[in-house]
Design an enzyme around this catalytic site. Structure first.
Site, PDB file in Angstrom:
ATOM      1  N   ASN A 393      -5.703  -2.681   4.403  1.00  0.00           N
ATOM      2  CA  ASN A 393      -5.332  -3.214   3.092  1.00  0.00           C
ATOM      3  C   ASN A 393      -6.342  -4.266   2.623  1.00  0.00           C
ATOM      4  O   ASN A 393      -7.113  -4.028   1.705  1.00  0.00           O
ATOM      5  CB  ASN A 393      -3.923  -3.813   3.145  1.00  0.00           C
ATOM      6  CG  ASN A 393      -3.337  -4.047   1.756  1.00  0.00           C
ATOM      7  OD1 ASN A 393      -4.056  -4.315   0.808  1.00  0.00           O
ATOM      8  ND2 ASN A 393      -2.030  -3.954   1.644  1.00  0.00           N
ATOM      9  N   ASP A 394      -6.359  -5.396   3.290  1.00  0.00           N
ATOM     10  CA  ASP A 394      -7.173  -6.517   2.826  1.00  0.00           C
ATOM     11  C   ASP A 394      -8.672  -6.254   2.930  1.00  0.00           C
ATOM     12  O   ASP A 394      -9.454  -6.811   2.159  1.00  0.00           O
ATOM     13  CB  ASP A 394      -6.816  -7.785   3.620  1.00  0.00           C
ATOM     14  CG  ASP A 394      -5.327  -8.105   3.521  1.00  0.00           C
ATOM     15  OD1 ASP A 394      -4.794  -8.028   2.402  1.00  0.00           O
ATOM     16  OD2 ASP A 394      -4.708  -8.404   4.555  1.00  0.00           O
ATOM     17  N   VAL A 395      -9.092  -5.404   3.877  1.00  0.00           N
ATOM     18  CA  VAL A 395     -10.525  -5.159   4.069  1.00  0.00           C
ATOM     19  C   VAL A 395     -11.078  -4.146   3.073  1.00  0.00           C
ATOM     20  O   VAL A 395     -12.270  -3.847   3.092  1.00  0.00           O
ATOM     21  CB  VAL A 395     -10.822  -4.696   5.513  1.00  0.00           C
ATOM     22  CG1 VAL A 395     -10.426  -5.774   6.505  1.00  0.00           C
ATOM     23  CG2 VAL A 395     -10.140  -3.377   5.825  1.00  0.00           C
TER      24      VAL A 395
END
Length: 467
Positions: A393-395
């Site tokens: 998600n965040d990457v």
């Protein structure tokens, strides 16, 4: 004299095995051999340490062997039963136990010093107190990291107002107490030394409390370096060259890895320690308004993958949670059999510990050359037909580039939106560990495939076999 020579020789061979084993751990192809070689080096060092005081008739070899047997049994069972999803927790726990060992060794010296059984000069006392402080922080800090990773402790639930100022005050108090203990020597008394120890253990908890869950890979690496430093300090106490070399290797490698991971996130270590990144409550541009995420069916996803020239998987923690790495490899094999070029994009901080995704994919027998690091993956993405994001998600959040208000702004991420098509496998539209929404979900090139990652990949396998 002859015994001393062979003992020192064993220490030297053990240290060489450690260094060479660490070198072999640099690639998955040789990591297993490196682990075995380092274990042999440790075995040599243990045998040498047990043979060193042969002239002492009061050696408690029975207790030593009994403790080794119990510890080996616990380690063996834990390693066999642990799930890949819990690997970061196990690493954190084992790391903490290393710090605890250093604390116990230092406490033995403290009790003997204040009991009048041993004399320590100022330099030796500094080493003992440093071992207590660093080992204590590694021990209790790792325990709290374990709690956060296991979901037993929520981010920010223990954080106090101005918590970083509290930590600074505690560290200053510890330094002042340490200086007083060194200056006063035995006159300071055992009580003050015990207060110093307890405060060091409390500081370990407090040190990790404000650090957000999304920064756990950095925290684990940093605490690992602390454990190495405490082991090196213990080696100085006992004038044991192997403990010194081993501790320095662990401390140095942990420190280097910490710096590299901070660079991968474009953040300073200080920002990691005080930022509270991952506490949830941030938002990213694109999370508001009337935007709608478009879905894709299993059949359409299978057709797109099957007729692509190139496909790139982006694994994340969700892959570990779903235990879907082997099914992902099965999809890989089916696509490769149809002439599709399949690669994997590995972000440095994907997962919950350094190298988490590499370990998962190695377990599924994914060839190492298929794994691309951040720069190589970003270079290949514009020419990639399909990107399949499994649990990350965040990457892969474009807010890192275009939203100055986002907590991850400036962090290097995988530019998956540059590929021709993107499919995200997720259970829901929930945020990632950093607690922020991902505008990628609403991107024109992206389609969402909702459901458990392993179940979705299994369905993809069946559809691909039918094509």
């Amino acid at each position: 004299m002859a015994v001393t020579f062979y003992i020192n020789l064993a220490y030297l061979l053990g240290a060489i095995a450690f260094v060479w084993g660490l070198r072999l751990l640099s690639t998955p192809d040789t990591a297993r051999r490196g682990n075995i070689l380092a274990s042999i080096g440790m075995g040599l060092a243990i045998i040498a340490a047990m043979l060193a005081p042969l002239e002492n008739t009061s050696n408690n070899y029975g207790w030593i062997l009994g403790g080794m047997a119990v510890g080996a049994g616990i380690g063996w069972v834990s390693a066999r039963r642990i799930q890949m999803t819990a690997m970061p927790q196990m690493v954190s726990m084992f790391n903490g136990l290393g710090g605890a060992c250093a604390v116990v060794l230092a406490l033995v010296e403290v009790f003997q010093f204040y009991g009048g059984e041993r004399t320590l000069d100022s330099g030796q006392l500094v080493i003992v107190l440093s071992t207590l402080l660093i080992g204590g922080v590694a021990f209790t800090g790792s325990l709290l990291a374990f709690g956060k990773l296991q979901g037993l402790v929520r981010d920010n639930t223990l954080t106090l107002p101005k918590h970083n100022i509290i930590n600074q005050i505690m560290l200053l108090v510890l330094i002042v107490m340490g200086v007083m203990l060194v200056i006063q020597g035995q006159e300071a008394g055992l009580t003050m030394a015990m207060i110093f120890t307890v405060l060091a253990l409390i500081y370990g908890f407090s040190f990790v409390i404000p650090i957000g869950g999304a920064d756990m890979p950095v925290v684990i690496s940093l605490l690992n370096s602390f454990t190495g430093l405490s082991a090196a300090a213990a080696g100085l106490i006992y004038e044991n060259n192997f403990m010194l070399v081993g501790g320095i290797l662990v401390g140095a490698s942990g420190t280097i890895l910490t710096v590299l991971m901070c660079e991968a996130m474009n953040r300073s270590l200080l920002n990691v320690l005080i930022g509270g990144f991952g506490g949830g409550g941030g938002s990213a541009k694109g999370a508001d308004g009337d935007q709608v995420a478009k879905e894709v069916s299993i059949n359409d996803a299978a057709i797109q993958l099957y007729y692509s020239n190139s496909v790139m998987f982006v694994p994340g923690y969700g892959l570990a949670v779903a235990q879907a790495q082997k099914v992902c490899k099965e999809v890989d094999d089916l696509l490769e059999a149809n002439g599709v070029d399949v690669k994997y994009a590995i972000h440095p901080v994907a997962g919950r510990m350094p190298g988490h995704m590499n370990v998962l994919l190695a377990e599924a027998d994914v060839p190492y050359p298929k794994l691309l690091d951040l720069d190589d993956a970003n270079s290949a993405l514009p020419n990639t037909d399909m990107v399949v994001i499994v649990g990350a998600n965040d990457v892969v959040n474009p807010a890192a580039y275009d939203d100055p208000g986002s907590p991850i702004y400036g962090m290097p991420v995988l530019n998956v939106w540059e590929a021709k098509n993107v499919i995200v496998l997720k259970r829901s539209m929930s945020t990632g560990y950093a607690g922020i929404q991902n505008p990628l979900f609403f991107h024109a090139k992206n389609r969402m495939l909702f459901g458990d990652a392993k179940d979705s990949l299994n369905k993809l396998v069946q559809e691909l076999k039918n094509l």
